[in-house]
Write an enzyme that holds these catalytic residues in place. Sequence first.
Site, PDB file in Angstrom:
ATOM      1  N   GLU A 100      -0.910  -3.572   4.744  1.00 19.21           N
ATOM      2  CA  GLU A 100      -0.307  -2.579   5.640  1.00 19.21           C
ATOM      3  C   GLU A 100      -0.291  -1.185   5.020  1.00 19.21           C
ATOM      4  OE1 GLU A 100      -0.005  -3.342   8.657  1.00 19.21           O
ATOM      5  OE2 GLU A 100      -0.283  -5.496   8.320  1.00 19.21           O
ATOM      6  N   HIS A 103      -3.413   0.697   5.710  1.00 19.93           N
ATOM      7  CA  HIS A 103      -3.372   1.315   7.042  1.00 19.93           C
ATOM      8  C   HIS A 103      -2.558   2.613   7.010  1.00 19.93           C
ATOM      9  CE1 HIS A 103      -5.492  -1.892   8.907  1.00 19.93           C
ATOM     10  NE2 HIS A 103      -4.500  -2.781   8.885  1.00 19.93           N
TER      11      HIS A 103
END
Length: 199
Positions: A100, A103
């Site tokens: 994550e 991202h």
Amino acid sequence: GRSSYSGINSMQFDSSSSAHLRCQKNLDEVLENDIYIHHMFKALDKLGCDVVPDLFIKCRPCSPIRATGFYESRLGIVLCEDQAEGTSTNKRLKQTLRHELVHVFDHCRANIDSQNCYQIGCSEIRAASLSGECNFSREVMRLNVTTTIRKKQQVCVKRRAVQSLKMHPHCRDKAEEIIDTIFPVCWNDLEPYGHHPKK
């Protein structure tokens, strides 16, 4: 600003549940000890993205969403405490959080267009390759089969990136074609680490 992440705190959860306590314990250990996550926070800071872990990353139940974790600009990073495959062990949570954070880095660096399947796909390739989720055991790496291992790693990254891209309805039908097209460039984009994490 920090207030933009306050939405995550309104998600209903039981702070005394075993799932929450286990996820939080693993998160605290990973934030303290993982050198790649430390490096990522420094890289985000250099880009001018203010990420305060205690405010930006939270363990929460995500059901009915079937995910190990996700990132949304208004929420920050949510680690799905009710999805055991993503948070039940230190190693699993570390890989989910690294994924994550790639991202987050990509959104900070490139301001990704949520309708651009190529940009989303590239971030999915990078997240799968830089999180360690497709690494094979170091014992196998000691054998002289690194070319074979690298190919297996790339197959794994491609498969996971296609799966993730298919979660976006407007990308679903062309996910495999897109990932194939952009894979060489995105696989070789190793920022901010400069290499694929070994563990």
